[in-house]
Design a protein around this motif. Sequence first.
Motif, PDB file in Angstrom:
ATOM      1  N   THR A  60       0.851  -1.185   0.000  1.00  0.00           N
ATOM      2  CA  THR A  60       0.000   0.000   0.000  1.00  0.00           C
ATOM      3  C   THR A  60       0.884   1.232   0.000  1.00  0.00           C
ATOM      4  O   THR A  60       2.001   1.221   0.541  1.00  0.00           O
ATOM      5  N   THR A  61       0.380   2.299  -0.606  1.00  0.00           N
ATOM      6  CA  THR A  61       1.115   3.560  -0.681  1.00  0.00           C
ATOM      7  C   THR A  61       0.109   4.691  -0.865  1.00  0.00           C
ATOM      8  O   THR A  61      -1.001   4.459  -1.380  1.00  0.00           O
ATOM      9  N   PRO A  62       0.441   5.909  -0.437  1.00  0.00           N
ATOM     10  CA  PRO A  62      -0.503   7.006  -0.615  1.00  0.00           C
ATOM     11  C   PRO A  62      -0.873   7.223  -2.086  1.00  0.00           C
ATOM     12  O   PRO A  62      -0.049   7.026  -2.983  1.00  0.00           O
ATOM     13  N   ASN A  63      -2.096   7.613  -2.308  1.00  0.00           N
ATOM     14  CA  ASN A  63      -2.574   7.998  -3.630  1.00  0.00           C
ATOM     15  C   ASN A  63      -2.506   9.519  -3.734  1.00  0.00           C
ATOM     16  O   ASN A  63      -3.277  10.235  -3.084  1.00  0.00           O
ATOM     17  N   ALA A  64      -1.573  10.021  -4.539  1.00  0.00           N
ATOM     18  CA  ALA A  64      -1.352  11.463  -4.624  1.00  0.00           C
ATOM     19  C   ALA A  64      -2.575  12.213  -5.132  1.00  0.00           C
ATOM     20  O   ALA A  64      -2.763  13.396  -4.808  1.00  0.00           O
ATOM     21  N   GLU A  65      -3.416  11.544  -5.912  1.00  0.00           N
ATOM     22  CA  GLU A  65      -4.615  12.208  -6.438  1.00  0.00           C
ATOM     23  C   GLU A  65      -5.571  12.630  -5.324  1.00  0.00           C
ATOM     24  O   GLU A  65      -6.355  13.569  -5.489  1.00  0.00           O
ATOM     25  N   PHE A  66      -5.513  11.922  -4.199  1.00  0.00           N
ATOM     26  CA  PHE A  66      -6.429  12.168  -3.090  1.00  0.00           C
ATOM     27  C   PHE A  66      -5.963  13.319  -2.190  1.00  0.00           C
ATOM     28  O   PHE A  66      -6.719  13.805  -1.340  1.00  0.00           O
ATOM     29  N   ASN A  67      -4.732  13.779  -2.370  1.00  0.00           N
ATOM     30  CA  ASN A  67      -4.153  14.768  -1.464  1.00  0.00           C
ATOM     31  C   ASN A  67      -4.980  16.042  -1.311  1.00  0.00           C
ATOM     32  O   ASN A  67      -5.096  16.570  -0.196  1.00  0.00           O
ATOM     33  N   PRO A  68      -5.578  16.585  -2.379  1.00  0.00           N
ATOM     34  CA  PRO A  68      -6.380  17.793  -2.189  1.00  0.00           C
ATOM     35  C   PRO A  68      -7.536  17.611  -1.204  1.00  0.00           C
ATOM     36  O   PRO A  68      -7.890  18.554  -0.483  1.00  0.00           O
ATOM     37  N   LEU A  69      -8.106  16.407  -1.149  1.00  0.00           N
ATOM     38  CA  LEU A  69      -9.196  16.150  -0.211  1.00  0.00           C
ATOM     39  C   LEU A  69      -8.711  16.105   1.239  1.00  0.00           C
ATOM     40  O   LEU A  69      -9.510  16.236   2.167  1.00  0.00           O
ATOM     41  N   LEU A  70      -7.404  15.942   1.414  1.00  0.00           N
ATOM     42  CA  LEU A  70      -6.814  15.935   2.749  1.00  0.00           C
ATOM     43  C   LEU A  70      -6.217  17.293   3.109  1.00  0.00           C
ATOM     44  O   LEU A  70      -5.604  17.432   4.172  1.00  0.00           O
ATOM     45  N   GLY A  71      -6.363  18.264   2.219  1.00  0.00           N
ATOM     46  CA  GLY A  71      -5.825  19.585   2.478  1.00  0.00           C
ATOM     47  C   GLY A  71      -4.331  19.704   2.248  1.00  0.00           C
ATOM     48  O   GLY A  71      -3.700  20.644   2.749  1.00  0.00           O
ATOM     49  N   VAL A  72      -3.746  18.774   1.498  1.00  0.00           N
ATOM     50  CA  VAL A  72      -2.312  18.809   1.224  1.00  0.00           C
ATOM     51  C   VAL A  72      -2.069  19.695   0.012  1.00  0.00           C
ATOM     52  O   VAL A  72      -2.592  19.410  -1.072  1.00  0.00           O
ATOM     53  N   PRO A  73      -1.270  20.771   0.133  1.00  0.00           N
ATOM     54  CA  PRO A  73      -0.999  21.638  -1.018  1.00  0.00           C
ATOM     55  C   PRO A  73      -0.299  20.886  -2.140  1.00  0.00           C
ATOM     56  O   PRO A  73       0.405  19.891  -1.906  1.00  0.00           O
ATOM     57  N   ALA A  74      -0.480  21.363  -3.361  1.00  0.00           N
ATOM     58  CA  ALA A  74       0.054  20.670  -4.535  1.00  0.00           C
ATOM     59  C   ALA A  74       1.571  20.557  -4.498  1.00  0.00           C
ATOM     60  O   ALA A  74       2.137  19.614  -5.075  1.00  0.00           O
ATOM     61  N   HIS A  75       2.259  21.471  -3.839  1.00  0.00           N
ATOM     62  CA  HIS A  75       3.715  21.464  -3.837  1.00  0.00           C
ATOM     63  C   HIS A  75       4.290  20.674  -2.664  1.00  0.00           C
ATOM     64  O   HIS A  75       5.508  20.635  -2.479  1.00  0.00           O
ATOM     65  N   ARG A  76       3.436  20.013  -1.881  1.00  0.00           N
ATOM     66  CA  ARG A  76       3.909  19.279  -0.713  1.00  0.00           C
ATOM     67  C   ARG A  76       3.460  17.823  -0.761  1.00  0.00           C
ATOM     68  O   ARG A  76       2.596  17.448  -1.557  1.00  0.00           O
ATOM     69  N   MET A  77       4.061  17.011   0.115  1.00  0.00           N
ATOM     70  CA  MET A  77       3.623  15.634   0.291  1.00  0.00           C
ATOM     71  C   MET A  77       3.042  15.481   1.692  1.00  0.00           C
ATOM     72  O   MET A  77       3.145  16.372   2.525  1.00  0.00           O
ATOM     73  N   ARG A  78       2.433  14.345   1.954  1.00  0.00           N
ATOM     74  CA  ARG A  78       1.723  14.155   3.218  1.00  0.00           C
ATOM     75  C   ARG A  78       2.650  14.102   4.425  1.00  0.00           C
ATOM     76  O   ARG A  78       2.244  14.428   5.536  1.00  0.00           O
ATOM     77  N   HIS A  79       3.864  13.632   4.216  1.00  0.00           N
ATOM     78  CA  HIS A  79       4.809  13.472   5.328  1.00  0.00           C
ATOM     79  C   HIS A  79       6.177  13.951   4.867  1.00  0.00           C
ATOM     80  O   HIS A  79       6.582  13.676   3.740  1.00  0.00           O
ATOM     81  N   PRO A  80       6.921  14.643   5.729  1.00  0.00           N
ATOM     82  CA  PRO A  80       8.228  15.166   5.295  1.00  0.00           C
ATOM     83  C   PRO A  80       9.239  14.085   4.947  1.00  0.00           C
ATOM     84  O   PRO A  80      10.219  14.361   4.244  1.00  0.00           O
ATOM     85  N   ASP A  81       9.009  12.856   5.412  1.00  0.00           N
ATOM     86  CA  ASP A  81       9.946  11.767   5.108  1.00  0.00           C
ATOM     87  C   ASP A  81       9.604  11.037   3.812  1.00  0.00           C
ATOM     88  O   ASP A  81      10.356  10.170   3.379  1.00  0.00           O
ATOM     89  N   HIS A  82       8.496  11.392   3.181  1.00  0.00           N
ATOM     90  CA  HIS A  82       8.162  10.754   1.907  1.00  0.00           C
ATOM     91  C   HIS A  82       9.114  11.237   0.821  1.00  0.00           C
ATOM     92  O   HIS A  82       9.349  12.429   0.671  1.00  0.00           O
TER      93      HIS A  82
END
Length: 211
Positions: free
Chosen positions: A128-150
């Motif tokens: 399993t791995t994060p789905n980047a397409e879903f990030n806007p629904l989580l409030g993640v800005p387009a220029h960032r990832m969900r976790h700084p270690d990703h």
Amino acid sequence: MTTWHHEERLAAVLDAVRERAARRVLDLGCGDGDLFVRLAAEPGIARLVGLDIDAPALDRLRARLAKDPPRVPDVAVRDASMIDPPPGLAGFDCAVLLETIEHIPPDRLSALERALFRTLRPARVVVTTPNAEFNPLLGVPAHRMRHPDHRFEWDRARFRRWSTRAAQAWGYAVRFRDVAGRHPALGGASQMAVFDRADPGPSIAANPNGR
């Protein structure tokens, strides 16, 4: 990520392990053990091994296991890399990488492939791995990832290309599902690939791509 998303990922992976009726299971990148402690309580598992290079996380996992002793008769937690796994772990029934590959530098993914599909060569691999397409629904800005270690976050098309190529190269079939959400356009918060080895035995298949 919310607790609900995390629980959905854990449930999806456990279902995939149970579906295979796996008795020997590897938890690669087990961390402090949210999945591991659940696997350790599974009555059908006879041997469970967790690998991680984060020593403090492994200490936390060991403390959790001490408080709630596993039902699995043979449990081991090792400070080791999934890219360079210790000997004696080949041919398990199932290996799980729960939200793990995105922490690996992209230039090391080919080494992970070799370790996973050639050296360890389990009958089933669950990733399993994060789905980047879903990030806007989580409030993640387009220029960032969900976790700084990703090191990366893939959309579903990229994950499917990588998984399909790896499956074909190493003699596995693969199928996919969205996890933790079913948005009609964006999929789930995570995505899962389930690889099943095509050959019934533990023999090592040649990799036609030489990777």
